[in-house]
Write an enzyme that holds these catalytic residues in place. Structure first.
Site, PDB file in Angstrom:
ATOM      1  N   HIS A  43       0.863  -1.184   0.000  1.00 46.98           N
ATOM      2  CA  HIS A  43       0.000   0.000   0.000  1.00 46.98           C
ATOM      3  C   HIS A  43       0.898   1.232   0.000  1.00 46.98           C
ATOM      4  CE1 HIS A  43      -3.803   2.088   1.771  1.00 46.98           C
ATOM      5  NE2 HIS A  43      -3.081   2.944   1.086  1.00 46.98           N
ATOM      6  N   GLU A  74      -2.544  -1.529  -3.153  1.00 49.08           N
ATOM      7  CA  GLU A  74      -3.627  -0.776  -2.533  1.00 49.08           C
ATOM      8  C   GLU A  74      -3.264   0.700  -2.486  1.00 49.08           C
ATOM      9  OE1 GLU A  74      -4.000  -2.524   1.367  1.00 49.08           O
ATOM     10  OE2 GLU A  74      -5.402  -3.988   0.590  1.00 49.08           O
ATOM     11  N   HIS A 195      -7.589  -5.799   7.271  1.00 47.89           N
ATOM     12  CA  HIS A 195      -7.270  -4.785   8.277  1.00 47.89           C
ATOM     13  C   HIS A 195      -7.494  -5.322   9.690  1.00 47.89           C
ATOM     14  CE1 HIS A 195      -5.910  -0.623   8.952  1.00 47.89           C
ATOM     15  NE2 HIS A 195      -6.400  -0.862  10.156  1.00 47.89           N
TER      16      HIS A 195
HETATM   17  C1  LIG Z   1      -6.279  -0.893   3.350  1.00 46.96           C
HETATM   18  C2  LIG Z   1      -5.866  -1.494   4.654  1.00 46.96           C
HETATM   19  O1  LIG Z   1      -6.631  -1.655   5.562  1.00 46.96           O
HETATM   20  C3  LIG Z   1      -4.496  -1.898   4.810  1.00 46.96           C
HETATM   21  O2  LIG Z   1      -4.180  -2.680   3.749  1.00 46.96           O
HETATM   22  C4  LIG Z   1      -3.531  -0.763   4.766  1.00 46.96           C
HETATM   23  O3  LIG Z   1      -2.566  -1.048   3.810  1.00 46.96           O
HETATM   24  C5  LIG Z   1      -2.826  -0.626   6.055  1.00 46.96           C
HETATM   25  O4  LIG Z   1      -1.944   0.462   5.872  1.00 46.96           O
HETATM   26  P1  LIG Z   1      -0.749   0.659   6.884  1.00 46.96           P
HETATM   27  O5  LIG Z   1       0.155  -0.558   6.748  1.00 46.96           O
HETATM   28  O6  LIG Z   1      -0.120   1.943   6.407  1.00 46.96           O
HETATM   29  O7  LIG Z   1      -1.373   0.736   8.260  1.00 46.96           O
HETATM   30  N1  LIG Z   2      -6.078  -4.606   3.142  1.00 49.52           N
HETATM   31  C1  LIG Z   2      -5.599  -5.038   4.425  1.00 49.52           C
HETATM   32  C2  LIG Z   2      -4.123  -5.263   4.358  1.00 49.52           C
HETATM   33  O1  LIG Z   2      -3.551  -5.351   3.282  1.00 49.52           O
HETATM   34  C3  LIG Z   2      -3.342  -5.409   5.592  1.00 49.52           C
HETATM   35  O2  LIG Z   2      -3.976  -4.830   6.702  1.00 49.52           O
HETATM   36  P1  LIG Z   2      -3.243  -5.106   8.103  1.00 49.52           P
HETATM   37  O3  LIG Z   2      -3.179  -6.593   8.278  1.00 49.52           O
HETATM   38  O4  LIG Z   2      -1.870  -4.493   7.996  1.00 49.52           O
HETATM   39  O5  LIG Z   2      -4.110  -4.440   9.135  1.00 49.52           O
END
Ligand SMILES: CC(=O)[C@@H](O)[C@H](O)COP(=O)(O)O
Ligand SMILES: NCC(=O)COP(=O)(O)O
Length: 241
Positions: A43, A74, A195
């Site tokens: 992301h 993402e 998440h």
């Molecule tokens: C979209 C989501 O919920 C996660 O994939 C996000 O990538 C978390 O981002 P951080 O790792 O910056 O917390």
């Molecule tokens: N889209 C959720 C993700 O890629 C990872 O979320 P998290 O496990 O870091 O909270």
């Protein structure tokens, strides 16, 4: 069976904290895919605090050696993000309504407000052959519109599920997510989730069979500090099989 996509943001965070290429994002992705993960997720945020835009190119190159695996990118569809995604052409792009200064992702799209902006973006990415996913709160009534504006999948934002897991509200909140997932499937969408998922809560969410893919990074990385990376990835794969 639910596919596991390991989010490598926190590998990038550790790497960026010392200005050396260690831990190495590509090496960790290769190790993760070799262990049997279905894919990897990053992301890249505008400040590139963890995953960088360059990581996207590097991981796409790695995936040439893993033809059965997928890269999921993402992010918020700003101009830079869209330029990178259209050059990299990941298997999947998950659009997330984050502001640049957010600590982390903490809400899904407001499609009633954002649909006109999202339609052309979704169409452009799909023309490239990219599967497009919308990051959504678990509201069953919103799934029809997600389909109508062109999404292939939704990703259910699972922080509320994770927070309720193991409490008195847990079953009711899980039921809400299952209803949202069933509503999405009913209108022709596939369903991802992510998440704050972890080794304790992931199984109950995926057991009913509506979830095609979970993307997990933060808890997985923290759990690996206790159990080891290989052991944690294998533990998730066992729970999702
Ligand atoms: C979209 C989501 O919920 C996660 O994939 C996000 O990538 C978390 O981002 P951080 O790792 O910056 O917390
Ligand atoms: N889209 C959720 C993700 O890629 C990872 O979320 P998290 O496990 O870091 O909270």
């Amino acid at each position: 069976m639910t596919h596991l996509s390991v989010n490598l943001n926190k590998i990038g965070l550790l790497r960026n904290s010392r200005g050396r290429n260690y831990p190495n994002m590509v090496e960790m992705a290769e190790r993760t895919l070799t262990l049997g993960a279905f894919g990897v997720t990053i992301h890249p945020r505008p400040d590139q605090r963890h995953a960088t835009y360059q990581d996207a190119y590097d991981l796409k190159n790695l995936l040439k050696r893993f033809p059965m695996a997928e890269l999921n990118i993402e992010g918020f569809p700003d101009a830079k993000f869209l330029d990178v995604v259209q050059e990299v052409v990941p298997h999947q792009c998950t659009l997330v309504p984050d502001d640049p200064n957010q600590l982390t992702s903490d809400h899904g799209w407001n499609l009633a407000r954002d649909q006109d902006a999202l339609r052309p973006v979704i169409a452009k990415l799909k023309q490239k052959g990219i599967r497009v996913v919308l990051f959504m709160d678990p509201v069953a009534e919103n799934m029809q519109l997600a389909k109508e504006i062109g999404a292939d999948r939704v990703e259910l934002y699972t922080e509320a599920y994770a927070n309720a897991y193991g409490t008195e509200e847990g079953e009711a909140v899980l039921a809400q997510y299952q209803q949202a997932a069933q509503a999405a499937v009913a209108v022709g969408l596939e369903v991802n989730a992510g998440h704050d998922l972890d080794l304790n809560n992931v199984e109950a969410l995926c057991a009913p069979g509506h979830i095609a893919e979970v993307s997990i990074g933060h808890a997985l990385t923290a759990e690996a500090l206790d159990l080891g990376w290989d052991q944690v990835v294998q533990a998730y794969l066992a729970k999702l099989s």
